[in-house]
Write an enzyme that holds these catalytic residues in place. Structure first.
Site, PDB file in Angstrom:
ATOM      1  N   CYS A  64      17.466 -33.774  13.414  1.00 16.22           N
ATOM      2  CA  CYS A  64      17.661 -35.180  12.504  1.00 16.22           C
ATOM      3  C   CYS A  64      17.238 -36.127  13.240  1.00 16.22           C
ATOM      4  O   CYS A  64      17.843 -36.561  14.394  1.00 16.22           O
ATOM      5  CB  CYS A  64      19.104 -34.918  11.921  1.00 16.22           C
ATOM      6  SG  CYS A  64      19.774 -36.641  11.691  1.00 16.22           S
ATOM      7  N   CYS A  67      19.851 -38.993  13.583  1.00 11.22           N
ATOM      8  CA  CYS A  67      20.936 -38.530  14.780  1.00 11.22           C
ATOM      9  C   CYS A  67      20.383 -38.917  16.149  1.00 11.22           C
ATOM     10  O   CYS A  67      20.981 -39.531  16.991  1.00 11.22           O
ATOM     11  CB  CYS A  67      21.172 -37.052  14.741  1.00 11.22           C
ATOM     12  SG  CYS A  67      21.805 -36.504  13.088  1.00 11.22           S
TER      13      CYS A  67
END
Ligand SMILES: Cc1cc2nc3c(=O)[nH]c(=O)nc-3n(C[C@H](O)[C@H](O)[C@H](O)COP(=O)(O)OP(=O)(O)OC[C@H]3O[C@@H](n4cnc5c(N)ncnc54)[C@H](O)[C@@H]3O)c2cc1C
Length: 495
Positions: A64, A67
């Protein structure tokens, strides 16, 4: 720390909280990763064992991009709370779980992870075998929203715990030292240091094969003192287990002594995964300062405030003998031994013993103030002081003389009643087991006390000393002996 992005659970996941914490910034080797990465296998254990009051779990996915962008923000905040260099240790454990790794799927499902990154906050114990459902507000676990930057996250934390931490906080700033010196609450965290000091003392004794036939009784006496009066219940329990084995050794020949130490090597005196590492109350600003010797002092003071009048002289000789035989600092044990020898009359009151130990410690402080100043070996953030400082106990001082910016012990008019009261409160009530443990006593606690002792004279003496330190030690020993059915012939009643 090794990541789990490959889907492989990190090898040392069973090594416990101590090694996990030591691997983050502990030795200066890994400075960028302060966040503790968890997986399904170690999640419960680490969150249960952490000495921190709260935990934050970031659920993320290694693929991600958001993230990845969030990581530096999260690390920046974690640096304040996690690892050996933490400015505010023992308050919040900051962790992360990679939900893209298959082994963590169930764990992420239990916490209803619906987006990445997702942050949850709560008392550390609430995460253990825990779950979270956004639809239900019953759990103490809460979702952290509006924390996209390090500043926002820290603001959110400050609101939760009524603090005013800043990302610019530096380790052991002078103000921090002052707060530390005058904050009565700090001592509660010393329970972990007292456990670590107990573990370390035992480890040193074994590593250096210090148990000899001539000092074995001193060690047993000290352990008996710990069984009854150690502030940590799990250390009391572990020490009791060792004592039971000492009786077996007493029946063996002297040549077995080295073997005894080998047999104990893997024994964790304060239980599995204790101590937790990273001295809390006794943490120095340099690796080589404070730590064990500070923890040992705190242990000795916490023992002194727990003995009764009738035990006070025995506790005094026990501590003196232990330091003489087993404190691996030659100068320290020599000086301490001289101060022990200068006591001519047996202590009849625990008050006198408590104050003697406090005064003795202050004499050491006073001497070290000068030595450390001339040798330049003081911890710059923790200079020696005559203790307790007036910020900690204003009522302890009747009048004080300040010379060269230092209060000299010999020049202070102490209010000894107040000092005594202060020590009892500080090392007694305030320094207590913070963690949940099972009781060391079996259920049938109120059974009549019948003490069964080994046949050999030395062991008999040991058992009697044990009883002098209190019924719990007697009781524990009796229970263990019944279980073992070995070497034990006479009851104390028949002596
Ligand atoms: C038995 C013993 C003898 C020692 N002898 C020597 C020696 O001869 N030479 C040497 O270089 N080092 C000696 N040391 C080590 C030294 O005393 C310190 O432990 C070490 O320098 C670390 O100091 P510290 O700043 O962590 O505070 P420490 O002196 O270790 O004190 C630990 C904590 O106890 C509290 N405290 C301080 N003073 C008192 C007091 N008077 N009463 C109750 N609580 C107090 C404070 O909260 C302090 O942070 C000895 C240690 C022990 C356990």
């Amino acid at each position: 720390m090794e990541t789990t992005s490959s889907g492989v659970i990190p090898a040392p996941f069973s090594a416990g909280y101590r090694s996990i914490l030591q691997s983050i910034g502990g030795d200066g080797a890994v400075k960028s990763d302060y966040v503790v990465e968890l997986n399904a296998a170690d999640f419960d254990a680490v969150l249960e064992e952490t000495p921190a009051t709260y935990a934050i779990v970031e659920f993320f996915a290694n693929w991600c991009p958001a993230c990845r962008n969030y990581k530096p923000h999260y690390e920046k905040v974690a640096k304040l709370f996690n690892g050996a260099d933490a400015v505010h240790p023992g308050i919040i454990l900051m962790t992360r779980v990679d939900c893209a790794v298959q082994v963590n799927t169930n764990l992420c499902d239990k916490f209803s992870v619906g987006h990445y990154p997702m942050l949850l906050w709560g008392p550390h114990s609430k995460f253990v075998s825990g779950s979270w459902d956004p639809e239900k507000n019953t759990s103490e676990i809460r979702s952290i929203n509006d924390a996209r930057t390090a500043d926002q996250l820290l603001n959110w934390i400050n609101k939760q715990i009524n603090s005013s931490y800043s990302l610019d906080d530096e380790k052991y700033e002078h103000e921090h030292l002052h707060a530390n010196a005058s904050d009565l609450g700090q001592i509660a965290r010393a329970i972990y240091d007292v456990e670590e000091a107990t573990f370390t003392a035992f480890d040193i004794i074994l590593e250096h094969k210090m148990i000899k036939s001539e000092n074995r009784a001193s060690l047993i006496k000290f352990f008996q003192l710990l069984v009854v009066h150690h502030p940590s219940r799990r250390c009391r329990k572990g020490t009791a287990e060792i004592l039971v084995d000492f009786d077996d050794f007493a029946a063996k020949k002297e040549t077995a002594v080295v073997g005894e130490q080998g047999a104990f090597r893997n024994f964790k005196i304060c239980g599995k995964d204790v101590p937790r590492g990273n001295w809390m109350f006794c943490r120095g600003s340099k690796n080589e300062t404070r730590g064990f010797s500070c923890g040992l002092w705190v242990l000795l003071h916490s023992l002194s405030v727990r003995v009764d009048d009738g035990e006070s002289h025995l506790a005094f000789t026990t501590i003196c003998d232990f330091i003489r035989s087993f404190f691996i600092c030659e100068e320290c044990r020599q000086h301490f031994s001289e101060m022990c020898s200068s006591v001519s009359n047996p202590f009849k009151k625990s008050r006198d013993f408590i104050l003697w130990l406090w005064n003795t410690h202050n004499k050491v402080n006073e001497r070290l103030m000068k030595e450390e100043a001339s040798a330049g070996t003081a911890d710059p953030k923790f200079p020696k002081i005559i203790w307790p400082p007036s910020q900690l106990c204003p009522s302890c001082y009747l009048r004080k003389t300040i010379k060269n910016d230092r209060i000299l012990n010999s020049k202070i008019n102490w209010d000894y009643d107040e000092v005594y009261k202060f020590l009892i409160g500080y090392y007694g009530e305030r320094l207590e087991t913070l963690h949940k443990e099972e009781s060391i006593l079996p259920e049938d606690e109120d059974e009549e006390l019948i003490v069964v002792v080994p046949i050999e004279a030395a062991a008999l003496a040991i058992a009697i000393v044990s009883c002098l330190f209190g019924a719990v030690a007697c009781y524990w020993r009796r229970r263990q002996k019944f279980l073992k059915h070995k070497y034990y012939l006479h009851s104390l009643k028949s002596i």
